[in-house]
Design a protein around this motif. Structure first.
Motif, mmCIF file in Angstrom:
data_model
loop_
_atom_site.group_PDB
_atom_site.id
_atom_site.type_symbol
_atom_site.label_atom_id
_atom_site.label_comp_id
_atom_site.label_asym_id
_atom_site.label_seq_id
_atom_site.Cartn_x
_atom_site.Cartn_y
_atom_site.Cartn_z
ATOM 1 N N SER A 201 70.675 -53.481 53.925
ATOM 2 C CA SER A 201 69.604 -54.185 54.973
ATOM 3 C C SER A 201 69.457 -53.125 55.911
ATOM 4 O O SER A 201 68.315 -53.006 56.399
ATOM 5 N N ARG A 202 70.388 -52.822 56.504
ATOM 6 C CA ARG A 202 70.393 -51.946 57.698
ATOM 7 C C ARG A 202 69.752 -50.697 57.472
ATOM 8 O O ARG A 202 68.846 -50.254 58.164
ATOM 9 N N LEU A 203 69.894 -50.088 56.213
ATOM 10 C CA LEU A 203 69.328 -48.637 55.915
ATOM 11 C C LEU A 203 67.729 -49.091 55.579
ATOM 12 O O LEU A 203 66.801 -48.160 56.067
ATOM 13 N N ALA A 204 67.498 -50.024 54.910
ATOM 14 C CA ALA A 204 65.974 -50.381 54.713
ATOM 15 C C ALA A 204 65.501 -50.729 56.013
ATOM 16 O O ALA A 204 64.400 -50.214 56.101
ATOM 17 N N HIS A 205 65.798 -51.510 56.916
ATOM 18 C CA HIS A 205 65.280 -51.870 58.263
ATOM 19 C C HIS A 205 64.947 -50.563 58.970
ATOM 20 O O HIS A 205 63.878 -50.311 59.361
ATOM 21 N N ARG A 206 65.900 -49.682 59.099
ATOM 22 C CA ARG A 206 66.072 -48.255 59.639
ATOM 23 C C ARG A 206 64.849 -47.433 59.181
ATOM 24 O O ARG A 206 64.091 -46.648 59.716
ATOM 25 N N ALA A 207 64.806 -47.441 58.015
ATOM 26 C CA ALA A 207 63.816 -46.701 57.002
ATOM 27 C C ALA A 207 62.258 -47.293 57.265
ATOM 28 O O ALA A 207 61.208 -46.719 56.774
ATOM 29 N N GLY A 208 62.164 -48.519 57.595
ATOM 30 C CA GLY A 208 60.988 -48.913 58.150
ATOM 31 C C GLY A 208 60.073 -49.601 56.834
ATOM 32 O O GLY A 208 58.869 -49.566 56.967
ATOM 33 N N VAL A 209 60.844 -49.763 55.890
ATOM 34 C CA VAL A 209 60.126 -50.078 54.562
ATOM 35 C C VAL A 209 59.735 -51.724 54.734
ATOM 36 O O VAL A 209 60.424 -52.397 55.556
ATOM 37 N N ARG A 210 58.776 -52.121 54.141
ATOM 38 C CA ARG A 210 58.597 -53.585 54.158
ATOM 39 C C ARG A 210 59.329 -54.488 53.854
ATOM 40 O O ARG A 210 59.633 -54.689 52.422
ATOM 41 N N MET A 211 60.209 -55.468 54.556
ATOM 42 C CA MET A 211 61.158 -56.438 53.864
ATOM 43 C C MET A 211 60.646 -57.817 54.032
ATOM 44 O O MET A 211 60.163 -58.255 55.259
ATOM 45 N N VAL A 212 60.789 -58.525 53.147
ATOM 46 C CA VAL A 212 60.335 -60.115 53.199
ATOM 47 C C VAL A 212 61.510 -60.925 52.664
ATOM 48 O O VAL A 212 62.261 -60.513 52.007
ATOM 49 N N GLU A 213 61.664 -61.998 53.108
ATOM 50 C CA GLU A 213 62.575 -63.135 52.710
ATOM 51 C C GLU A 213 62.023 -64.108 51.981
ATOM 52 O O GLU A 213 61.084 -64.739 52.600
ATOM 53 N N VAL A 214 62.350 -64.537 50.998
ATOM 54 C CA VAL A 214 61.834 -65.771 49.947
ATOM 55 C C VAL A 214 63.201 -66.771 50.062
ATOM 56 O O VAL A 214 64.324 -66.486 49.603
ATOM 57 N N PRO A 215 62.852 -68.182 50.426
ATOM 58 C CA PRO A 215 63.888 -69.096 50.258
ATOM 59 C C PRO A 215 64.475 -69.046 48.635
ATOM 60 O O PRO A 215 63.629 -69.319 47.876
ATOM 61 N N ILE A 216 65.712 -69.309 48.499
ATOM 62 C CA ILE A 216 66.174 -69.634 47.357
ATOM 63 C C ILE A 216 67.147 -70.848 47.292
ATOM 64 O O ILE A 216 67.528 -71.218 48.303
ATOM 65 N N THR A 217 67.459 -71.169 46.083
ATOM 66 C CA THR A 217 68.689 -72.265 45.834
ATOM 67 C C THR A 217 69.858 -71.579 45.568
ATOM 68 O O THR A 217 69.743 -71.132 44.312
#
Ligand code: GDD
Length: 262
Positions: A201-217
């Protein structure tokens, strides 16, 4: 059972060829079920089980599943090296075969394969999709109170220490587009246990890629045992703290970056 699944559909519309990587250690009671559920929920995706030579015979069950269905593959690893190493091996396997996206999914049914089409739909507009337990619309079923507390506190700590706008940085139900994996320096990854999820998560955030969250059960496993251990918790705590300190030292050298710290 698995043969009945569609073998003609390829990939997911708008995403391309998809590989679901399922790491396993002693999941003999779960692995057939999860493979069948993935095949039914998303008939176009392929599955790679990355097994660390489980003593309970998980690997042999996977060989039978792979022999019966061309969408199912097995990566036999020599011994238990942790979730992180199994995923890195799975990512490398996917890259060598030109997959457009890789999915992380636990073998124990906690990550419902029936949620996968929604995660893949979200991946059309994103580089990384996190199936989140802690965003509006998500549910967590049958998890003991100490796991709920650990996950809530761990995620709060990760968010504050690392300044990431992610509600479930420890969650292990994710889609990575191949371009996101290309942007992340996977060779630098050191985490062995569940800290792996936070590190990516940290590396993706730092790389500036587009991250989204989707709710799960998220549903607690019914068969087999969790591999969570005090060592895994300690590794996550230690790594998050040291990444946070390193990021703050780097930010202090660049005062303009300080504004983004919580
Ligand atoms: N190959 C391999 N697989 C492993 C190993 N350790 C665990 N696994 C596999 O990794 C998956 C997750 O392990 P669990 O033991 O089922 O995790 P959990 O306790 O339910 O943890 C959940 O919460 C964590 C913290 O939020 C999450 O990080 C994790 O993904 C999961 O959602 C399972 O498929 C398990 O067999 C290992 O050393 N090697």
């Amino acid at each position: 059972m698995v043969l009945a699944a569609d073998t003609k559909t390829v990939g997911h519309p708008g995403v391309g060829r998809v590989l679901v990587v399922v790491p396993t250690y002693n999941e003999a009671d779960n692995v057939s079920r999860i493979v069948a559920r993935v095949r039914a929920a998303a008939p176009g995706v392929d599955i790679l089980v990355a097994d660390d030579n489980s003593p309970d015979g998980t690997g042999a069950i996977c060989d039978r599943l792979a022999g019966a269905d061309p969408h199912v593959h097995v990566l036999h690893r020599p011994g238990k090296e942790g979730l992180g190493a199994a995923y890195l091996a799975g990512f490398a396997w996917a890259r060598q075969r030109g997959y457009d996206a890789v999915v992380e999914m636990d073998a124990d049914g906690s990550h419902a394969p029936e949620d996968l089409p929604a995660l893949l739909d979200a991946a059309r507009e994103a580089d990384v999709v996190i199936g989140s337990r802690w965003t509006r619309g998500a549910r967590v079923v049958n998890w003991p109170w100490h796991r709920l507390l650990l996950s809530r506190c761990g995620n709060l700590y990760a968010r504050l220490a690392l300044g990431m706008p992610v509600s479930d940085a420890t969650g292990g139900y994710r889609v990575y587009r191949s371009r996101a994996l290309d942007a992340i320096d996977l060779a630098s990854v050191r985490s062995q246990g569940y800290a792996f999820q936070v590190e990516l998560s940290r590396l993706a955030h730092r790389a500036g890629v587009r991250m989204v969250e989707v709710p799960i059960t998220f549903v607690e496993r019914e068969h087999g045992d969790s591999k969570m251990s005090p060592l895994i918790v300690a590794e996550a705590l230690w790594r998050i703290t040291s990444w946070g300190l390193r990021d703050r030292r780097a930010a202090a050298r660049r005062p303009e970056a300080l504004a983004r710290w919580p």
